[in-house]
Design a protein around this motif. Structure first.
Motif, PDB file in Angstrom:
ATOM      1  N   GLU A  35      -0.371  -2.978   2.603  1.00 44.45           N
ATOM      2  CA  GLU A  35       0.542  -2.955   3.534  1.00 44.45           C
ATOM      3  C   GLU A  35       1.875  -2.589   3.192  1.00 44.45           C
ATOM      4  OE1 GLU A  35       0.429  -6.992   4.905  1.00 44.45           O
ATOM      5  OE2 GLU A  35      -1.348  -7.034   5.904  1.00 44.45           O
ATOM      6  N   ASN A  36       2.088  -2.685   1.991  1.00 46.60           N
ATOM      7  CA  ASN A  36       3.368  -2.402   1.156  1.00 46.60           C
ATOM      8  C   ASN A  36       3.427  -1.073   0.307  1.00 46.60           C
ATOM      9  OD1 ASN A  36       5.385  -4.765   1.694  1.00 46.60           O
ATOM     10  ND2 ASN A  36       3.495  -5.793   1.028  1.00 46.60           N
ATOM     11  N   GLY A  37       2.208  -0.373   0.634  1.00 44.90           N
ATOM     12  CA  GLY A  37       2.230   1.209   0.243  1.00 44.90           C
ATOM     13  C   GLY A  37       2.048   1.390  -1.402  1.00 44.90           C
ATOM     14  N   TYR A  38       1.500   0.247  -2.009  1.00 46.36           N
ATOM     15  CA  TYR A  38       1.169   0.329  -3.483  1.00 46.36           C
ATOM     16  C   TYR A  38       0.888   1.886  -4.067  1.00 46.36           C
ATOM     17  CZ  TYR A  38      -0.235  -1.322  -7.868  1.00 46.36           C
ATOM     18  OH  TYR A  38      -0.523  -1.791  -9.375  1.00 46.36           O
ATOM     19  N   ALA A  39       1.763   2.391  -4.538  1.00 38.93           N
ATOM     20  CA  ALA A  39       1.861   3.705  -4.901  1.00 38.93           C
ATOM     21  C   ALA A  39       1.797   3.973  -6.460  1.00 38.93           C
ATOM     22  CB  ALA A  39       3.286   4.635  -4.698  1.00 38.93           C
ATOM     23  N   THR A  40       2.052   2.894  -7.344  1.00 38.00           N
ATOM     24  CA  THR A  40       1.800   3.212  -8.631  1.00 38.00           C
ATOM     25  C   THR A  40       0.669   3.925  -9.391  1.00 38.00           C
ATOM     26  OG1 THR A  40       3.999   1.962  -9.131  1.00 38.00           O
ATOM     27  CG2 THR A  40       2.437   2.335 -10.915  1.00 38.00           C
ATOM     28  N   PRO A  41      -0.537   3.222  -8.798  1.00 35.29           N
ATOM     29  CA  PRO A  41      -1.852   3.523  -9.345  1.00 35.29           C
ATOM     30  C   PRO A  41      -2.039   5.270  -9.387  1.00 35.29           C
ATOM     31  CG  PRO A  41      -2.298   1.625  -8.426  1.00 35.29           C
ATOM     32  CD  PRO A  41      -0.667   2.146  -7.941  1.00 35.29           C
ATOM     33  N   GLY A  42      -1.829   5.794  -8.174  1.00 34.60           N
ATOM     34  CA  GLY A  42      -2.020   7.087  -8.004  1.00 34.60           C
ATOM     35  C   GLY A  42      -0.875   7.837  -8.681  1.00 34.60           C
ATOM     36  N   ARG A  43       0.334   7.592  -8.903  1.00 33.78           N
ATOM     37  CA  ARG A  43       1.281   8.167  -9.785  1.00 33.78           C
ATOM     38  C   ARG A  43       0.694   8.334 -11.177  1.00 33.78           C
ATOM     39  NH1 ARG A  43       6.244   5.240  -9.465  1.00 33.78           N
ATOM     40  NH2 ARG A  43       7.182   7.073 -10.644  1.00 33.78           N
ATOM     41  N   CYS A  44       0.435   6.946 -11.728  1.00 35.46           N
ATOM     42  CA  CYS A  44       0.022   6.951 -13.265  1.00 35.46           C
ATOM     43  C   CYS A  44      -1.321   7.978 -13.381  1.00 35.46           C
ATOM     44  CB  CYS A  44      -0.334   5.666 -13.490  1.00 35.46           C
ATOM     45  SG  CYS A  44       0.935   4.415 -13.652  1.00 35.46           S
ATOM     46  N   ALA A  45      -2.228   7.952 -12.530  1.00 33.99           N
ATOM     47  CA  ALA A  45      -3.412   8.680 -12.368  1.00 33.99           C
ATOM     48  C   ALA A  45      -3.267  10.043 -12.853  1.00 33.99           C
ATOM     49  CB  ALA A  45      -4.544   8.356 -11.334  1.00 33.99           C
ATOM     50  N   GLU A  46      -2.385  10.361 -11.829  1.00 29.38           N
ATOM     51  CA  GLU A  46      -2.046  12.227 -11.709  1.00 29.38           C
ATOM     52  C   GLU A  46      -1.025  12.313 -12.990  1.00 29.38           C
ATOM     53  OE1 GLU A  46      -3.051  14.340  -9.720  1.00 29.38           O
ATOM     54  OE2 GLU A  46      -4.129  13.170  -9.008  1.00 29.38           O
ATOM     55  N   ALA A  47      -0.246  11.488 -13.445  1.00 26.84           N
ATOM     56  CA  ALA A  47       0.417  11.772 -14.741  1.00 26.84           C
ATOM     57  C   ALA A  47      -0.510  12.081 -15.923  1.00 26.84           C
ATOM     58  CB  ALA A  47       1.501  10.634 -14.725  1.00 26.84           C
ATOM     59  N   LEU A  48      -1.372  11.062 -15.988  1.00 26.48           N
ATOM     60  CA  LEU A  48      -2.383  11.013 -17.168  1.00 26.48           C
ATOM     61  C   LEU A  48      -3.106  12.404 -16.974  1.00 26.48           C
ATOM     62  CD1 LEU A  48      -3.537   9.784 -19.713  1.00 26.48           C
ATOM     63  CD2 LEU A  48      -5.051   8.708 -18.210  1.00 26.48           C
ATOM     64  N   LYS A  49      -3.686  12.870 -15.817  1.00 29.29           N
ATOM     65  CA  LYS A  49      -4.463  14.062 -15.556  1.00 29.29           C
ATOM     66  C   LYS A  49      -3.479  15.068 -16.147  1.00 29.29           C
ATOM     67  CE  LYS A  49      -6.733  16.238 -11.675  1.00 29.29           C
ATOM     68  NZ  LYS A  49      -7.077  16.583 -10.260  1.00 29.29           N
ATOM     69  N   ARG A  50      -2.459  15.141 -15.822  1.00 28.53           N
ATOM     70  CA  ARG A  50      -1.355  16.313 -16.614  1.00 28.53           C
ATOM     71  C   ARG A  50      -1.526  16.604 -18.100  1.00 28.53           C
ATOM     72  NH1 ARG A  50       4.592  16.334 -14.338  1.00 28.53           N
ATOM     73  NH2 ARG A  50       4.731  17.882 -15.872  1.00 28.53           N
ATOM     74  N   PHE A  51      -1.916  15.454 -18.973  1.00 30.23           N
ATOM     75  CA  PHE A  51      -1.837  15.460 -20.086  1.00 30.23           C
ATOM     76  C   PHE A  51      -2.991  15.098 -20.992  1.00 30.23           C
ATOM     77  CE2 PHE A  51       2.523  14.408 -18.840  1.00 30.23           C
ATOM     78  CZ  PHE A  51       3.055  15.611 -18.950  1.00 30.23           C
ATOM     79  N   ALA A  52      -4.116  14.592 -20.421  1.00 38.70           N
ATOM     80  CA  ALA A  52      -5.285  14.289 -20.956  1.00 38.70           C
ATOM     81  C   ALA A  52      -6.394  15.383 -20.664  1.00 38.70           C
ATOM     82  CB  ALA A  52      -5.822  12.931 -20.487  1.00 38.70           C
ATOM     83  N   PRO A  53      -6.838  15.800 -21.820  1.00 38.48           N
ATOM     84  CA  PRO A  53      -7.608  17.260 -21.612  1.00 38.48           C
ATOM     85  C   PRO A  53      -9.034  17.068 -21.280  1.00 38.48           C
ATOM     86  CG  PRO A  53      -7.313  16.673 -24.034  1.00 38.48           C
ATOM     87  CD  PRO A  53      -6.533  15.674 -23.256  1.00 38.48           C
TER      88      PRO A  53
END
Length: 204
Positions: A35-53
């Motif tokens: 209900e409060n728009g929990y955004a951090t999991p998606g942000r973390c996963a996308e950040a990791l995707k940028r660097f984890a080969p």
């Protein structure tokens, strides 16, 4: 007005009280933070995707809760995810998602039982800070990574009010033990006006 679980989450507690809070919260946790728009999991996963080969390399989702962080990692393309949490009730909800290869219940005392070099990446999404795991857990997770391994984690605004959290990140980078690949302040729970920093550290 009665306090919600979210209101209680940011208070100081010992390990037993933290486990009890999250056990009691498990059934309604996803609805309340959703209900409060929990955004951090998606942000973390996308950040990791940028660097984890390697999307197939094993990842530990430390403090996985009901599995929202694991779901975000899966949606980002990661395929081999283990979870670890101190709440058995939260883990029961996570198990129903069929995201995790393995789920481990921990007692929350001492160092997390993470085998050194077993994971190419470790995520601690919303898991370290006020009312959650102490910042010393970041050290344990970093020590468990192999050289070149990645740790993605977040500190919400409540954690960032205590400079010890950012200082611990700098402890790792200033001595050359890790490189800070990513740091971004953005939405955490926008419904209650709380943001978070997302970090990616690479162990050197």
């Amino acid at each position: 007005m009665a306090k919600t679980f979210l209101d209680k989450a940011y208070g100081g507690r010992d390990t037993a009280d933290t486990r009890q809070l999250y056990d009691d919260w498990a059934a309604t946790y996803e609805a309340e933070i959703g209900e409060n728009g929990y955004a951090t999991p998606g942000r973390c996963a996308e950040a990791l995707k940028r660097f984890a080969p390697d999307p197939d390399a094993a990842i530990l989702d430390f403090g996985c809760g009901t599995g929202l962080s694991g779901l975000a990692l899966k949606l980002a393309g990661f395929t081999t995810i283990d979870g670890m949490d101190l709440s058995g009730e939260m883990l029961a909800v996570a198990r129903e998602k069929n995201i995790y290869r393995d789920l481990v219940l921990i007692d929350g005392t001492g160092a997390p039982p993470v085998a050194k070099g077993h994971y190419a990446a470790i995520a601690a999404i919303g898991a370290i800070g006020v009312g959650a795991a102490p910042v010393s857990v970041l050290d344990h997770l970093m020590h468990a990574l192999p050289k070149g391994g990645h740790c993605v984690f977040s500190f919400n605004d409540h954690a960032l009010q205590d400079p010890v959290h950012e200082a611990r990140v700098m402890d790792w980078t200033d001595c050359g033990a890790a490189r800070l690949l990513f740091r971004e302040h953005g939405e955490h729970l926008p419904g209650i006006g709380v943001n978070s920093n997302v970090y990616v550290l690479e162990k050197t």
